[in-house]
Scaffold this motif. Structure first.
Motif, PDB file in Angstrom:
ATOM      1  N   ARG A  48      22.971  -4.303  47.247  1.00  0.00           N
ATOM      2  CA  ARG A  48      22.846  -4.599  45.825  1.00  0.00           C
ATOM      3  C   ARG A  48      23.897  -3.848  45.013  1.00  0.00           C
ATOM      4  NH1 ARG A  48      17.189  -5.615  42.873  1.00  0.00           N
ATOM      5  NH2 ARG A  48      17.358  -7.362  44.331  1.00  0.00           N
ATOM      6  N   LEU A  49      24.209  -2.620  45.407  1.00  0.00           N
ATOM      7  CA  LEU A  49      25.279  -1.892  44.727  1.00  0.00           C
ATOM      8  C   LEU A  49      26.613  -2.615  44.874  1.00  0.00           C
ATOM      9  CD1 LEU A  49      24.546   1.875  45.469  1.00  0.00           C
ATOM     10  CD2 LEU A  49      24.370   0.693  43.287  1.00  0.00           C
ATOM     11  N   ALA A  50      26.850  -3.191  46.055  1.00  0.00           N
ATOM     12  CA  ALA A  50      28.075  -3.955  46.254  1.00  0.00           C
ATOM     13  C   ALA A  50      28.111  -5.153  45.319  1.00  0.00           C
ATOM     14  CB  ALA A  50      28.186  -4.406  47.706  1.00  0.00           C
ATOM     15  N   MET A  51      26.963  -5.807  45.141  1.00  0.00           N
ATOM     16  CA  MET A  51      26.889  -6.935  44.216  1.00  0.00           C
ATOM     17  C   MET A  51      27.165  -6.477  42.784  1.00  0.00           C
ATOM     18  SD  MET A  51      23.596  -9.109  42.949  1.00  0.00           S
ATOM     19  CE  MET A  51      23.177  -7.745  41.851  1.00  0.00           C
ATOM     20  N   LEU A  52      26.549  -5.369  42.378  1.00  0.00           N
ATOM     21  CA  LEU A  52      26.747  -4.873  41.024  1.00  0.00           C
ATOM     22  C   LEU A  52      28.199  -4.476  40.793  1.00  0.00           C
ATOM     23  CD1 LEU A  52      23.529  -2.704  40.562  1.00  0.00           C
ATOM     24  CD2 LEU A  52      23.962  -5.010  39.698  1.00  0.00           C
ATOM     25  N   GLU A  53      28.813  -3.863  41.794  1.00  0.00           N
ATOM     26  CA  GLU A  53      30.218  -3.496  41.669  1.00  0.00           C
ATOM     27  C   GLU A  53      31.084  -4.734  41.509  1.00  0.00           C
ATOM     28  OE1 GLU A  53      34.262  -2.542  42.557  1.00  0.00           O
ATOM     29  OE2 GLU A  53      32.979  -3.831  43.793  1.00  0.00           O
ATOM     30  N   ASP A  54      30.765  -5.777  42.261  1.00  0.00           N
ATOM     31  CA  ASP A  54      31.520  -7.034  42.169  1.00  0.00           C
ATOM     32  C   ASP A  54      31.354  -7.660  40.788  1.00  0.00           C
ATOM     33  OD1 ASP A  54      32.873  -9.489  43.192  1.00  0.00           O
ATOM     34  OD2 ASP A  54      30.873 -10.342  42.902  1.00  0.00           O
ATOM     35  N   LEU A  55      30.118  -7.691  40.279  1.00  0.00           N
ATOM     36  CA  LEU A  55      29.884  -8.266  38.957  1.00  0.00           C
ATOM     37  C   LEU A  55      30.549  -7.428  37.864  1.00  0.00           C
ATOM     38  CD1 LEU A  55      26.152  -9.427  39.197  1.00  0.00           C
ATOM     39  CD2 LEU A  55      28.236 -10.727  39.656  1.00  0.00           C
ATOM     40  N   THR A  56      30.546  -6.110  38.056  1.00  0.00           N
ATOM     41  CA  THR A  56      31.201  -5.229  37.091  1.00  0.00           C
ATOM     42  C   THR A  56      32.695  -5.517  37.011  1.00  0.00           C
ATOM     43  OG1 THR A  56      29.554  -3.480  37.430  1.00  0.00           O
ATOM     44  CG2 THR A  56      31.702  -2.800  36.565  1.00  0.00           C
ATOM     45  N   LYS A  57      33.270  -5.851  38.160  1.00  0.00           N
ATOM     46  CA  LYS A  57      34.703  -6.148  38.223  1.00  0.00           C
ATOM     47  C   LYS A  57      35.021  -7.506  37.599  1.00  0.00           C
ATOM     48  CE  LYS A  57      36.240  -6.948  42.299  1.00  0.00           C
ATOM     49  NZ  LYS A  57      36.641  -6.728  43.710  1.00  0.00           N
ATOM     50  N   ARG A  58      34.099  -8.465  37.750  1.00  0.00           N
ATOM     51  CA  ARG A  58      34.421  -9.840  37.345  1.00  0.00           C
ATOM     52  C   ARG A  58      33.953 -10.240  35.953  1.00  0.00           C
ATOM     53  NH1 ARG A  58      32.216 -13.947  40.080  1.00  0.00           N
ATOM     54  NH2 ARG A  58      30.612 -12.805  41.270  1.00  0.00           N
ATOM     55  N   PHE A  59      33.001  -9.506  35.402  1.00  0.00           N
ATOM     56  CA  PHE A  59      32.402  -9.931  34.139  1.00  0.00           C
ATOM     57  C   PHE A  59      32.390  -8.801  33.118  1.00  0.00           C
ATOM     58  CE2 PHE A  59      30.531 -12.669  37.391  1.00  0.00           C
ATOM     59  CZ  PHE A  59      30.815 -13.921  36.862  1.00  0.00           C
ATOM     60  N   GLY A  60      32.315  -9.193  31.841  1.00  0.00           N
ATOM     61  CA  GLY A  60      32.303  -8.228  30.755  1.00  0.00           C
ATOM     62  C   GLY A  60      30.902  -7.733  30.443  1.00  0.00           C
ATOM     63  N   LEU A  61      30.850  -6.707  29.619  1.00  0.00           N
ATOM     64  CA  LEU A  61      29.577  -6.122  29.223  1.00  0.00           C
ATOM     65  C   LEU A  61      28.827  -7.027  28.252  1.00  0.00           C
ATOM     66  CD1 LEU A  61      30.792  -2.459  28.712  1.00  0.00           C
ATOM     67  CD2 LEU A  61      29.173  -3.222  30.464  1.00  0.00           C
ATOM     68  N   LEU A  62      27.521  -6.924  28.289  1.00  0.00           N
ATOM     69  CA  LEU A  62      26.671  -7.696  27.378  1.00  0.00           C
ATOM     70  C   LEU A  62      27.036  -7.407  25.927  1.00  0.00           C
ATOM     71  CD1 LEU A  62      24.151  -9.385  26.655  1.00  0.00           C
ATOM     72  CD2 LEU A  62      22.784  -7.310  26.987  1.00  0.00           C
ATOM     73  N   GLU A  63      27.146  -6.133  25.572  1.00  0.00           N
ATOM     74  CA  GLU A  63      27.542  -5.782  24.205  1.00  0.00           C
ATOM     75  C   GLU A  63      29.053  -5.911  24.081  1.00  0.00           C
ATOM     76  OE1 GLU A  63      25.593  -2.761  21.346  1.00  0.00           O
ATOM     77  OE2 GLU A  63      27.143  -1.630  22.400  1.00  0.00           O
ATOM     78  N   ASP A  64      29.495  -6.825  23.224  1.00  0.00           N
ATOM     79  CA  ASP A  64      30.921  -7.170  23.195  1.00  0.00           C
ATOM     80  C   ASP A  64      31.328  -7.583  21.780  1.00  0.00           C
ATOM     81  OD1 ASP A  64      33.459  -8.144  23.570  1.00  0.00           O
ATOM     82  OD2 ASP A  64      32.968  -9.392  25.290  1.00  0.00           O
ATOM     83  N   PRO A  65      32.252  -6.855  21.174  1.00  0.00           N
ATOM     84  CA  PRO A  65      32.709  -7.240  19.818  1.00  0.00           C
ATOM     85  C   PRO A  65      33.320  -8.637  19.768  1.00  0.00           C
ATOM     86  CG  PRO A  65      33.463  -5.014  20.390  1.00  0.00           C
ATOM     87  CD  PRO A  65      32.896  -5.612  21.643  1.00  0.00           C
ATOM     88  N   ARG A  66      33.894  -9.090  20.884  1.00  0.00           N
ATOM     89  CA  ARG A  66      34.540 -10.417  20.887  1.00  0.00           C
ATOM     90  C   ARG A  66      33.520 -11.521  20.661  1.00  0.00           C
ATOM     91  NH1 ARG A  66      36.147 -12.249  25.168  1.00  0.00           N
ATOM     92  NH2 ARG A  66      35.040 -10.833  26.574  1.00  0.00           N
ATOM     93  N   THR A  67      32.324 -11.350  21.178  1.00  0.00           N
ATOM     94  CA  THR A  67      31.287 -12.357  20.992  1.00  0.00           C
ATOM     95  C   THR A  67      30.311 -11.963  19.892  1.00  0.00           C
ATOM     96  OG1 THR A  67      29.856 -11.342  22.676  1.00  0.00           O
ATOM     97  CG2 THR A  67      31.417 -13.022  23.411  1.00  0.00           C
ATOM     98  N   GLY A  68      30.540 -10.812  19.265  1.00  0.00           N
ATOM     99  CA  GLY A  68      29.631 -10.348  18.220  1.00  0.00           C
ATOM    100  C   GLY A  68      28.247 -10.051  18.755  1.00  0.00           C
TER     101      GLY A  68
END
Length: 558
Positions: free
Chosen positions: A314-334
């Motif tokens: 699961r840590l490997a999955m989280l690391e992969d998602l961290t690399k590929r996707f942005g954070l939930l809180e994001d000024p670009r999307t408000g």
């Protein structure tokens, strides 16, 4: 646990209370665990160990030193060197004189069993083991290629004030309610030569709790987190203790790949050798055996915030998602994560009387109990709002009913810390209230739940401080709600949050902000519809199925 080291010549005398605390807390490491740690840091006889420096900061009865002596002996034989060449190869410290003597005796016996003469063996034992305080050591210029051991685990209240002040001065990472072992990590890391390695078996709580924050910062800024082997269910010590142990290997170099592994009760001496062999092989693939599961991540998790805890897969999955996707809180999307209002006097500022004050001084308030069924069922609670739309307190002369209401509770309100500090603002709530939030659609999350529980407010309620909320300028909140209802979002929170008694999780802003999400425009219409429908039906499995497609995952690892 081994014991805290202390110089006999230290200006701080050893108090009897501390000596008793240390003796009571002594727990010694099993031999095969010691051998595993030495293998993992690369302290092996094929190297010329006479030319290396190793520190054992809290040697206790010598659990590590016996194995170290055997390896140094084998190295001397392999490289054709006399034992006396290893006089400066090892330094070990301990607080208690009887532990120093016991360790020296153990080393002498181990070396003689290897065929070395009594005089040389005794000389080495005397040179290696010293009575002294590792955290306050006078010989602070001694640099180490290896530091190994089982740091002490001593409650702060068992350490006298003057000694604790000296420890805090010597070890800045020991802030707040930090345990003594934090200082051992810091001192050891700062002593490492370039490329040097630390191998400790110790409680792993510092990786996640508040008092470990400064140590996490030190590690991520200047060292490489090489390996974490969790051993919570393994009999790693000679006595049964609830220490949540993990073997941690950290090196003095830039961050490289990191091995994350977990064990079962089946993990023993034989299986530990299998694990060490897998680590040495440099294999990139995950391994899932009966006794352990492990994965090699391309790098460790950055920053000083809580590091995640989960199965290696699961840590490997989280690391992969961290690399590929942005954070939930994001000024670009408000998109923003927040917490509801803390009043400091709920008995005053919360009411169910719709006529208590002027109508425009009442805000309908969402309470945790209103979210139980997954949809908002407002229970009629109002917030008595003393704040104007410009962000300041209202003039009470303009609101006679509000003034009368607050005055009736004036004694209680004026006793609060915020009122004592600012007497002229005695009727303020702890947090400011921005009434515009009431009108905004928002997802709300009860603070404490077994599973993630997003609830949609279409606009109309203001959240209480036991509710966290998400607002966004871009997201369709039903689509986002479906993602956050999924077990993938749950996995993020589980990895970072502290579990309460009974398995309850804290769904606080700091953990919700760890969730990674795709760009909302990158989700196709079919998946958007599936996520929104799953959210409306509170169908976690359907939400997870759609989320797996969105994240490009075949399955959610256990």
């Amino acid at each position: 646990m081994a014991t805290l080291a202390l110089f006999g010549t230290d200006s701080l005398a050893l108090p009897k209370s501390l000596q008793e605390a240390v003796e009571h807390g002594e727990v010694f490491t099993r031999g095969w665990v010691v051998e595993l740690i030495l293998d993992l840091i690369g302290y092996t006889p094929d190297k010329d160990l006479c030319d290396t420096k190793l520190i054992e900061p809290a040697c206790g009865g010598g659990a590590f030193l016996g194995a170290i002596a055997s390896r140094v002996s084998a190295s001397c034989h392999a490289h054709g060197r006399p034992l006396t060449d290893a006089t400066e190869a090892v330094r070990a410290f301990d607080l208690l004189d009887h532990n120093v003597e016991q360790s020296r005796t153990l080393i002498t016996r181990a070396l003689q069993d290897e065929g070395w003469g009594p005089a040389d063996s005794e000389q080495i034992a005397a040179a290696w083991v010293r009575q002294g305080d590792y955290l306050l050591q006078a010989d602070s210029d001694y640099r180490a290629d290896y530091v190994v051991g089982n740091p002490p685990y001593i409650r702060l209240e068992d350490v006298p004030d003057d000694r604790m002040a000296a420890y805090r001065d010597a070890c800045p990472t020991m802030s707040g309610r930090a345990d003594i072992y934090i200082g051992f990590y810091e001192t050891a890391l700062r002593s490492l030569t370039p490329g040097g390695r630390l191998g400790f078996i110790c409680a792993d709580r510092w990786m996640r709790n508040q008092y470990g924050r400064a140590l996490r910062r030190l590690v991520t800024r200047g060292f490489s987190m090489d390996l974490v082997l969790t051993m919570h269910d393994v009999d790693a010590f000679d006595e049964q203790v609830s220490a949540y142990p993990a073997i941690t290997v950290i090196s003095n170099r830039r961050q490289g790949p990191a091995v994350v592994a977990d064990t079962t009760r089946a993990f023993d001496a034989a299986r530990s050798r299998d694990f060490a062999a897998w680590c040495r092989s440099g294999a990139r693939e995950q391994i899932d055996a009966e006794a352990f599961q492990a994965v090699r991540l391309p790098h460790w998790f950055p920053g000083e915030e809580s590091w995640p805890a989960a199965s290696p897969a699961r840590l490997a999955m989280l690391e992969d998602l961290t690399k590929r996707f942005g954070l939930l809180e994001d000024p670009r999307t408000g998109t923003r994560v927040g917490i509801g209002v803390a009043t400091g006097a709920d008995k005053v500022f919360l009411t169910q009387d719709a006529d208590a004050v002027e109508p425009d001084r009442l805000l309908p308030m969402a309470m945790v109990r209103d979210t139980t069924n997954g949809t908002l069922d407002w229970g009629g609670t109002y917030l008595v709002n003393p704040w104007s739309t410009d962000g300041d307190l209202v003039d009470l002369s303009a609101y006679p009913r509000l003034a009368s209401y607050l005055d009736r509770h004036g004694d209680a309100l004026r006793k609060r810390y915020v009122a004592v500090k600012q007497p002229h603002r005695w009727y303020k709530t702890i947090d400011k209230v921005d009434a515009r939030l009431t009108r905004r659609p928002k997802l709300m999350f009860p603070d404490m739940k077994l599973t993630i529980h997003p609830v949609l407010d279409e606009g109309g309620l203001y959240p209480h401080h036991n509710l966290y909320y998400i607002v966004s300028d871009t997201w369709d909140l039903r689509v986002l709600g479906g993602l956050l209802l999924s077990r993938i979002a749950q996995a993020f929170v589980e990895a970072y949050a502290v579990r309460m008694r009974g398995g309850t999780l804290r769904f606080q802003a700091q953990y919700l902000r760890k969730i990674r999400v795709p760009d909302p425009d990158a989700i196709d219409e079919r998946d958007r519809a599936a996520l929104a429908d799953a959210f409306d039906r509170r169908d976690v499995e359907a939400a997870t199925e759609a989320a797996l497609r969105v994240y490009g995952l075949a399955e959610l690892p256990e």
